[in-house]
Motif scaffolding. Structure first.
Motif, short mmCIF file in Angstrom:
data_model
loop_
_atom_site.label_atom_id
_atom_site.label_comp_id
_atom_site.label_asym_id
_atom_site.label_seq_id
_atom_site.Cartn_x
_atom_site.Cartn_y
_atom_site.Cartn_z
N GLN A 33 6.84 24.82 -28.06
CA GLN A 33 5.72 25.61 -28.56
C GLN A 33 4.60 24.65 -28.96
OE1 GLN A 33 7.88 27.89 -31.59
NE2 GLN A 33 7.24 29.72 -30.47
N LEU A 34 3.42 24.87 -28.39
CA LEU A 34 2.24 24.08 -28.70
C LEU A 34 1.14 25.01 -29.19
CD1 LEU A 34 2.36 21.87 -25.49
CD2 LEU A 34 2.90 21.13 -27.79
N PRO A 35 0.11 24.47 -29.82
CA PRO A 35 -0.96 25.33 -30.35
C PRO A 35 -1.61 26.23 -29.28
CG PRO A 35 -1.21 23.09 -31.17
CD PRO A 35 -0.11 23.06 -30.17
N ARG A 36 -1.69 25.75 -28.04
CA ARG A 36 -2.40 26.52 -27.01
C ARG A 36 -1.47 27.20 -26.02
NH1 ARG A 36 -6.91 23.11 -24.41
NH2 ARG A 36 -7.38 25.12 -23.50
N GLY A 37 -0.19 27.19 -26.27
CA GLY A 37 0.71 27.84 -25.33
C GLY A 37 2.16 27.46 -25.57
N GLU A 38 3.01 28.01 -24.76
CA GLU A 38 4.44 27.76 -24.86
C GLU A 38 4.96 27.37 -23.49
OE1 GLU A 38 7.97 30.73 -25.76
OE2 GLU A 38 6.67 30.43 -27.50
N ILE A 39 5.89 26.42 -23.46
CA ILE A 39 6.45 25.94 -22.20
C ILE A 39 7.94 26.23 -22.19
CG2 ILE A 39 6.85 23.92 -20.75
CD1 ILE A 39 4.53 22.56 -22.22
N HIS A 40 8.41 26.84 -21.11
CA HIS A 40 9.84 27.07 -20.90
C HIS A 40 10.24 26.28 -19.67
CE1 HIS A 40 10.42 30.40 -23.76
NE2 HIS A 40 9.16 30.66 -23.48
N VAL A 41 11.22 25.41 -19.81
CA VAL A 41 11.71 24.62 -18.68
C VAL A 41 13.19 24.92 -18.52
CG1 VAL A 41 12.03 22.30 -17.75
CG2 VAL A 41 10.05 22.79 -19.22
N GLU A 42 13.57 25.34 -17.32
CA GLU A 42 14.97 25.59 -17.02
C GLU A 42 15.37 24.67 -15.88
OE1 GLU A 42 16.20 29.63 -16.60
OE2 GLU A 42 14.71 30.32 -18.06
N GLY A 43 16.54 24.08 -15.99
CA GLY A 43 16.99 23.16 -14.96
C GLY A 43 16.33 21.81 -15.15
N SER A 44 16.27 21.05 -14.09
CA SER A 44 15.65 19.73 -14.20
C SER A 44 14.17 19.85 -13.83
CB SER A 44 16.34 18.74 -13.28
OG SER A 44 16.24 19.17 -11.94
N ALA A 45 13.34 19.08 -14.51
CA ALA A 45 11.90 19.10 -14.27
C ALA A 45 11.41 17.69 -14.01
CB ALA A 45 11.17 19.68 -15.48
N ASP A 46 10.37 17.59 -13.22
CA ASP A 46 9.75 16.30 -12.96
C ASP A 46 9.09 15.81 -14.25
OD1 ASP A 46 8.67 14.11 -11.48
OD2 ASP A 46 6.75 15.17 -11.43
N PRO A 47 9.47 14.64 -14.77
CA PRO A 47 8.92 14.16 -16.05
C PRO A 47 7.40 13.98 -16.03
CG PRO A 47 10.79 12.80 -15.36
CD PRO A 47 10.49 13.74 -14.24
N ASP A 48 6.85 13.53 -14.89
CA ASP A 48 5.39 13.33 -14.82
C ASP A 48 4.66 14.66 -14.91
OD1 ASP A 48 5.59 10.58 -14.65
OD2 ASP A 48 5.77 10.61 -12.46
N THR A 49 5.16 15.67 -14.22
CA THR A 49 4.52 16.99 -14.26
C THR A 49 4.61 17.57 -15.66
OG1 THR A 49 5.16 17.35 -11.96
CG2 THR A 49 4.52 19.29 -13.24
N LEU A 50 5.76 17.45 -16.29
CA LEU A 50 5.94 17.97 -17.65
C LEU A 50 5.01 17.25 -18.63
CD1 LEU A 50 7.51 19.96 -19.35
CD2 LEU A 50 9.27 18.23 -19.66
N ARG A 51 4.84 15.94 -18.46
CA ARG A 51 3.94 15.18 -19.33
C ARG A 51 2.50 15.68 -19.20
NH1 ARG A 51 0.60 11.25 -18.13
NH2 ARG A 51 1.57 10.86 -16.13
N VAL A 52 2.06 15.93 -17.98
CA VAL A 52 0.70 16.40 -17.75
C VAL A 52 0.49 17.78 -18.38
CG1 VAL A 52 -0.94 17.15 -15.97
CG2 VAL A 52 0.32 15.02 -15.68
N VAL A 53 1.47 18.66 -18.22
CA VAL A 53 1.37 20.00 -18.81
C VAL A 53 1.29 19.93 -20.32
CG1 VAL A 53 2.59 22.19 -19.10
CG2 VAL A 53 2.47 21.15 -16.84
N ILE A 54 2.14 19.10 -20.92
CA ILE A 54 2.12 18.96 -22.37
C ILE A 54 0.81 18.37 -22.86
CG2 ILE A 54 3.17 17.72 -24.32
CD1 ILE A 54 5.87 18.09 -22.90
N GLN A 55 0.27 17.36 -22.15
CA GLN A 55 -1.02 16.77 -22.53
C GLN A 55 -2.13 17.82 -22.47
OE1 GLN A 55 -1.66 13.39 -20.01
NE2 GLN A 55 -0.76 11.97 -21.48
N CYS A 56 -2.14 18.62 -21.42
CA CYS A 56 -3.19 19.63 -21.27
C CYS A 56 -3.11 20.68 -22.36
CB CYS A 56 -3.11 20.29 -19.90
SG CYS A 56 -3.57 19.21 -18.54
N LEU A 57 -1.92 21.11 -22.70
CA LEU A 57 -1.78 22.13 -23.74
C LEU A 57 -1.92 21.57 -25.15
CD1 LEU A 57 1.14 24.29 -22.29
CD2 LEU A 57 -1.28 24.87 -22.40
N SER A 58 -1.76 20.27 -25.31
CA SER A 58 -1.89 19.66 -26.64
C SER A 58 -3.33 19.44 -27.05
CB SER A 58 -1.16 18.31 -26.68
OG SER A 58 0.21 18.49 -26.48
N ARG A 59 -4.23 19.44 -26.11
CA ARG A 59 -5.66 19.16 -26.44
C ARG A 59 -6.25 20.25 -27.24
NH1 ARG A 59 -7.64 17.19 -20.55
NH2 ARG A 59 -6.04 15.67 -20.27
#
Length: 131
Positions: A105-131
């Motif tokens: 849970q981030l201030p601008r949204g929520e992320i649900h990840v099931e299974g394995s995720a690409d770490p680089d993609t997840l990092r970019v999504v978290i950075q974008c939602l953390s701004r």
């Protein structure tokens, strides 16, 4: 013959302060973490706000010496498994082979990840939602 009796000082070229990558990164991290405005932080460091915006963009792109694989710590809450329907992995099966679930849970949204995720993609999504 007339003589010049006035002395006028000729100013030299303006000298710009060169900042190290560590100084830039420290100033950008201050701008990202504090509740103060970019203009206020820029003034406190004798910078133009546009320069700080440029450094911030470089920082977020990983061009200020920050390794893109470094991770930032975020606050985490762990819910009890209870009746979530997720079976506990067997003791003989390595935990890496079992797909997991992550909810962030981030201030601008929520992320649900099931299974394995690409770490680089997840990092970019978290950075974008953390701004």
């Amino acid at each position: 013959m007339d003589r010049v009796t006035e002395f006028t000082e000729i100013k030299g070229a303006r000298k710009y302060r060169r900042r190290t990558v560590d100084e830039k990164r420290q100033i950008v991290e201050e701008a990202l973490s504090s509740g103060r405005s970019v203009a206020e932080i820029a003034r406190s460091h004798d910078l133009n706000a546009n320069q700080l915006f440029d450094w911030r963009k470089q920082y977020l792109d990983g061009r200020l010496g920050v390794n893109g694989r470094e991770c930032a710590l975020l606050p985490v809450t762990v819910d009890e498994a209870g009746d979530s329907g997720v079976a506990e992995p067997a003791a003989c099966v390595p935990p890496v082979s079992m797909p997991g679930k992550i909810r962030i849970q981030l201030p601008r949204g929520e992320i649900h990840v099931e299974g394995s995720a690409d770490p680089d993609t997840l990092r970019v999504v978290i950075q974008c939602l953390s701004r």
